[in-house]
Design an enzyme around this catalytic site. Structure first.
Site, PDB file in Angstrom:
ATOM      1  N   ARG A  57       0.724  -1.158   0.090  1.00  0.00           N
ATOM      2  CA  ARG A  57      -0.104  -0.134  -0.095  1.00  0.00           C
ATOM      3  C   ARG A  57       0.807   1.207   0.270  1.00  0.00           C
ATOM      4  O   ARG A  57       0.414   2.644   0.048  1.00  0.00           O
ATOM      5  CB  ARG A  57      -0.936   0.026   1.135  1.00  0.00           C
ATOM      6  CG  ARG A  57      -1.997  -1.106   1.063  1.00  0.00           C
ATOM      7  CD  ARG A  57      -3.046  -1.122   2.217  1.00  0.00           C
ATOM      8  NE  ARG A  57      -3.906  -1.970   2.163  1.00  0.00           N
ATOM      9  CZ  ARG A  57      -3.836  -3.128   2.914  1.00  0.00           C
ATOM     10  NH1 ARG A  57      -2.334  -3.425   3.568  1.00  0.00           N
ATOM     11  NH2 ARG A  57      -4.574  -4.199   2.798  1.00  0.00           N
TER      12      ARG A  57
ATOM     13  N   HIS B 129       4.503 -10.691  -5.902  1.00  0.00           N
ATOM     14  CA  HIS B 129       3.282 -10.077  -6.375  1.00  0.00           C
ATOM     15  C   HIS B 129       3.594  -8.496  -6.241  1.00  0.00           C
ATOM     16  O   HIS B 129       3.906  -8.009  -5.025  1.00  0.00           O
ATOM     17  CB  HIS B 129       1.895 -10.464  -5.554  1.00  0.00           C
ATOM     18  CG  HIS B 129       0.822 -10.077  -6.447  1.00  0.00           C
ATOM     19  ND1 HIS B 129       0.390  -8.481  -6.810  1.00  0.00           N
ATOM     20  CD2 HIS B 129      -0.392 -10.538  -6.860  1.00  0.00           C
ATOM     21  CE1 HIS B 129      -0.553  -8.528  -7.296  1.00  0.00           C
ATOM     22  NE2 HIS B 129      -1.079  -9.579  -7.617  1.00  0.00           N
TER      23      HIS B 129
ATOM     24  N   TYR C 268      -0.094  -3.087  -5.913  1.00  0.00           N
ATOM     25  CA  TYR C 268      -1.297  -2.488  -6.680  1.00  0.00           C
ATOM     26  C   TYR C 268      -1.400  -1.175  -6.934  1.00  0.00           C
ATOM     27  O   TYR C 268      -2.180  -0.725  -7.735  1.00  0.00           O
ATOM     28  CB  TYR C 268      -2.823  -2.792  -5.877  1.00  0.00           C
ATOM     29  CG  TYR C 268      -2.887  -4.357  -5.346  1.00  0.00           C
ATOM     30  CD1 TYR C 268      -3.162  -5.536  -6.286  1.00  0.00           C
ATOM     31  CD2 TYR C 268      -3.207  -4.936  -4.093  1.00  0.00           C
ATOM     32  CE1 TYR C 268      -3.161  -6.804  -5.979  1.00  0.00           C
ATOM     33  CE2 TYR C 268      -3.319  -6.206  -3.677  1.00  0.00           C
ATOM     34  CZ  TYR C 268      -3.426  -7.164  -4.643  1.00  0.00           C
ATOM     35  OH  TYR C 268      -3.518  -8.320  -4.387  1.00  0.00           O
TER      36      TYR C 268
ATOM     37  N   HIS D 151      -0.215  -6.924 -12.124  1.00  0.00           N
ATOM     38  CA  HIS D 151      -1.591  -6.293 -12.719  1.00  0.00           C
ATOM     39  C   HIS D 151      -1.477  -5.209 -13.914  1.00  0.00           C
ATOM     40  O   HIS D 151      -0.604  -4.437 -13.485  1.00  0.00           O
ATOM     41  CB  HIS D 151      -2.657  -5.757 -11.890  1.00  0.00           C
ATOM     42  CG  HIS D 151      -3.179  -6.799 -10.852  1.00  0.00           C
ATOM     43  ND1 HIS D 151      -4.259  -6.906 -10.179  1.00  0.00           N
ATOM     44  CD2 HIS D 151      -2.420  -8.030 -10.314  1.00  0.00           C
ATOM     45  CE1 HIS D 151      -4.474  -7.856  -9.450  1.00  0.00           C
ATOM     46  NE2 HIS D 151      -3.371  -8.539  -9.420  1.00  0.00           N
TER      47      HIS D 151
ATOM     48  N   GLU E 193      -0.854 -10.458 -15.144  1.00  0.00           N
ATOM     49  CA  GLU E 193      -1.875 -11.314 -14.625  1.00  0.00           C
ATOM     50  C   GLU E 193      -3.266 -10.825 -15.191  1.00  0.00           C
ATOM     51  O   GLU E 193      -3.425  -9.731 -15.420  1.00  0.00           O
ATOM     52  CB  GLU E 193      -1.977 -11.186 -13.125  1.00  0.00           C
ATOM     53  CG  GLU E 193      -2.935 -12.073 -12.404  1.00  0.00           C
ATOM     54  CD  GLU E 193      -3.120 -11.830 -11.028  1.00  0.00           C
ATOM     55  OE1 GLU E 193      -2.101 -11.401 -10.486  1.00  0.00           O
ATOM     56  OE2 GLU E 193      -4.088 -12.457 -10.234  1.00  0.00           O
TER      57      GLU E 193
ATOM     58  N   ASP F 162      -5.161 -16.180 -13.438  1.00  0.00           N
ATOM     59  CA  ASP F 162      -6.082 -16.262 -11.973  1.00  0.00           C
ATOM     60  C   ASP F 162      -7.398 -16.863 -12.551  1.00  0.00           C
ATOM     61  O   ASP F 162      -8.033 -16.423 -13.256  1.00  0.00           O
ATOM     62  CB  ASP F 162      -6.114 -15.030 -11.389  1.00  0.00           C
ATOM     63  CG  ASP F 162      -6.822 -14.785 -10.063  1.00  0.00           C
ATOM     64  OD1 ASP F 162      -7.696 -15.305 -10.051  1.00  0.00           O
ATOM     65  OD2 ASP F 162      -6.170 -14.210  -9.045  1.00  0.00           O
TER      66      ASP F 162
ATOM     67  N   HIS G 205     -10.293 -14.595 -11.350  1.00  0.00           N
ATOM     68  CA  HIS G 205     -10.440 -13.470 -12.683  1.00  0.00           C
ATOM     69  C   HIS G 205     -10.871 -13.880 -13.956  1.00  0.00           C
ATOM     70  O   HIS G 205     -11.623 -13.366 -14.696  1.00  0.00           O
ATOM     71  CB  HIS G 205      -9.025 -12.846 -12.914  1.00  0.00           C
ATOM     72  CG  HIS G 205      -8.599 -12.180 -11.592  1.00  0.00           C
ATOM     73  ND1 HIS G 205      -7.300 -11.764 -11.435  1.00  0.00           N
ATOM     74  CD2 HIS G 205      -8.850 -12.151 -10.379  1.00  0.00           C
ATOM     75  CE1 HIS G 205      -6.858 -11.399 -10.284  1.00  0.00           C
ATOM     76  NE2 HIS G 205      -8.050 -11.393  -9.592  1.00  0.00           N
TER      77      HIS G 205
ATOM     78  N   HIS H  57      -2.918 -18.667 -10.373  1.00  0.00           N
ATOM     79  CA  HIS H  57      -3.270 -18.355  -9.038  1.00  0.00           C
ATOM     80  C   HIS H  57      -4.780 -19.222  -8.983  1.00  0.00           C
ATOM     81  O   HIS H  57      -5.571 -18.887  -9.756  1.00  0.00           O
ATOM     82  CB  HIS H  57      -3.640 -16.788  -8.722  1.00  0.00           C
ATOM     83  CG  HIS H  57      -2.476 -16.039  -8.836  1.00  0.00           C
ATOM     84  ND1 HIS H  57      -2.525 -14.572  -9.011  1.00  0.00           N
ATOM     85  CD2 HIS H  57      -1.140 -16.257  -8.539  1.00  0.00           C
ATOM     86  CE1 HIS H  57      -1.218 -14.014  -8.861  1.00  0.00           C
ATOM     87  NE2 HIS H  57      -0.423 -14.869  -8.465  1.00  0.00           N
TER      88      HIS H  57
ATOM     89  N   ASP I 182     -14.197  -8.826  -9.074  1.00  0.00           N
ATOM     90  CA  ASP I 182     -12.949  -9.625  -8.619  1.00  0.00           C
ATOM     91  C   ASP I 182     -13.194  -9.846  -7.111  1.00  0.00           C
ATOM     92  O   ASP I 182     -12.746  -9.023  -6.171  1.00  0.00           O
ATOM     93  CB  ASP I 182     -11.614  -8.903  -8.923  1.00  0.00           C
ATOM     94  CG  ASP I 182     -10.522  -9.709  -8.152  1.00  0.00           C
ATOM     95  OD1 ASP I 182     -10.393 -10.508  -7.733  1.00  0.00           O
ATOM     96  OD2 ASP I 182      -9.332  -8.962  -8.632  1.00  0.00           O
TER      97      ASP I 182
ATOM     98  N   HIS J 239     -12.386 -13.083  -4.347  1.00  0.00           N
ATOM     99  CA  HIS J 239     -11.755 -14.522  -4.152  1.00  0.00           C
ATOM    100  C   HIS J 239     -12.641 -15.095  -3.019  1.00  0.00           C
ATOM    101  O   HIS J 239     -13.118 -14.477  -2.493  1.00  0.00           O
ATOM    102  CB  HIS J 239     -10.474 -14.536  -3.906  1.00  0.00           C
ATOM    103  CG  HIS J 239      -9.645 -13.817  -4.925  1.00  0.00           C
ATOM    104  ND1 HIS J 239      -8.185 -13.829  -4.829  1.00  0.00           N
ATOM    105  CD2 HIS J 239      -9.798 -13.370  -6.048  1.00  0.00           C
ATOM    106  CE1 HIS J 239      -7.625 -13.317  -5.783  1.00  0.00           C
ATOM    107  NE2 HIS J 239      -8.703 -12.859  -6.736  1.00  0.00           N
TER     108      HIS J 239
ATOM    109  N   GLU K 281      -4.535 -17.718  -3.370  1.00  0.00           N
ATOM    110  CA  GLU K 281      -4.979 -16.190  -2.888  1.00  0.00           C
ATOM    111  C   GLU K 281      -6.261 -16.290  -2.201  1.00  0.00           C
ATOM    112  O   GLU K 281      -7.255 -15.280  -2.471  1.00  0.00           O
ATOM    113  CB  GLU K 281      -4.629 -15.027  -3.978  1.00  0.00           C
ATOM    114  CG  GLU K 281      -3.664 -15.189  -4.662  1.00  0.00           C
ATOM    115  CD  GLU K 281      -3.506 -14.281  -5.909  1.00  0.00           C
ATOM    116  OE1 GLU K 281      -2.555 -13.323  -5.876  1.00  0.00           O
ATOM    117  OE2 GLU K 281      -4.441 -14.325  -6.766  1.00  0.00           O
TER     118      GLU K 281
HETATM  119 ZN   LIG Z   1      -2.951 -10.525  -8.542  1.00  0.00          ZN
HETATM  120 ZN   LIG Z   2      -4.432 -13.438  -8.688  1.00  0.00          ZN
END
Ligand SMILES: [Zn+2]
Ligand SMILES: [Zn+2]
Length: 282
Positions: free
Chosen positions: A38, A70, A73, A110, A146, A180, A183, A217, A230, A232, A262
């Protein structure tokens, strides 16, 4: 061939804790953030941290190719603003250098969003250009794009769009893809159906190339087919159910790749990993 199954583990207490967290789950692969995801910047790794990570890999029996870090974001390589784009590329360079310092060769990312400010084609070209700039400033580590659920202006929900990004990246040896499952489902690809599973992987091989695949993923989906949302879910507890994951762990095309959970309930990870590993041997 056995599968290399693991989860996206925490780096609380330092990145060097990640292999120990993964080993405690019974994992043979893992993912982690390279730093607090973050925040734009973080202190550089110490020599002790890097040595501790290497020792953790050795102690846990992990190979570097089964670790798929990863990226943050915050990084949007499609950002059309010059200053914002430069910041995203700088942040990607920092993460690629962190992977290199840990002896790892891939970074999962991403692709980004057009923010509704430019056309999708323009945004795709910006992603490729940004990756090219970051690769030119770094060595040895591959950018692994991804696929996404395709929410809003998010890029990379279709194989064609992922292929267009790869086509714009000059050094093909340093660009790959991670798929993923949640996704894919949110983007409208129904792997509950064996025929759709087979057809979509044929399509992926034709459009992108299975040789470009660097990991999967494994996530069930709380949101519905084609919802572009999205969310999970733990394996078997969502809309996908357990069958697609059994199919995946029995599919020789995924031999040798990191297969990363994930899923939201971390307490289930040891069970999910064991269940998948057992399904793969049946
Ligand atoms: Zn991801
Ligand atoms: Zn993922």
């Amino acid at each position: 061939m056995p599968k290399f199954i693991g989860a996206h583990v925490s780096i609380a207490g330092g990145v060097e804790q990640a292999p120990r967290h993964a080993a405690a789950l019974g994992a043979r692969a893992f993912a982690m953030f390279t730093k607090n995801q973050r925040q734009w910047s973080a202190p550089a790794y110490t020599a002790d941290g890097c040595a501790g990570f290497a020792e953790g890999l050795r102690a846990g029996g992990f190979e570097a190719r089964h670790v798929l870090p990863h990226a943050s974001y915050l990084i949007n390589l499609a950002n059309p603003g010059a200053a914002a784009n430069a910041r995203a590329v700088d942040a990607l360079v920092d993460e690629l250098q962190r992977c290199r310092a840990l002896g790892l060769d891939c970074l999962n990312l991403h692709p980004g969003s057009s923010l509704g400010q430019v056309s999708r084609e323009d945004a795709v070209a910006r992603v490729a250009g940004s990756v090219n700039r970051a690769l030119a400033r770094t060595e040895g580590v591959m950018v692994v794009l991804e696929n996404t659920a395709g929410q809003g202006n998010t890029l990379g929900a279709s194989f064609a769009e992922l292929a267009a990004m790869l086509a714009g990246i000059h050094d093909a040896s340093r660009a790959g893809i991670c798929l993923d499952t949640a996704h894919l489902f949110a983007a409208g690809v129904d792997w509950r159906d064996a025929a759709v599973y087979a057809a979509s992987l044929r399509e992926f091989d034709g459009v992108v190339g299975l040789r470009r695949l660097r990991g999967l993923h494994l996530n069930d989906s709380k949101s519905s087919l084609g919802s572009r949302v999205d969310r999970h879910e733990s394996l078997g507890a969502g809309r996908l159910g357990w069958a697609p994951f059994e199919r995946i762990v029995r599919d020789a095309r995924f031999d040798g790749l990191p297969l990363i959970l994930e899923t939201p309930d971390e307490s289930l990870w040891p069970l999910e990993i064991r269940g998948l590993a057992e399904a793969g041997t049946r």
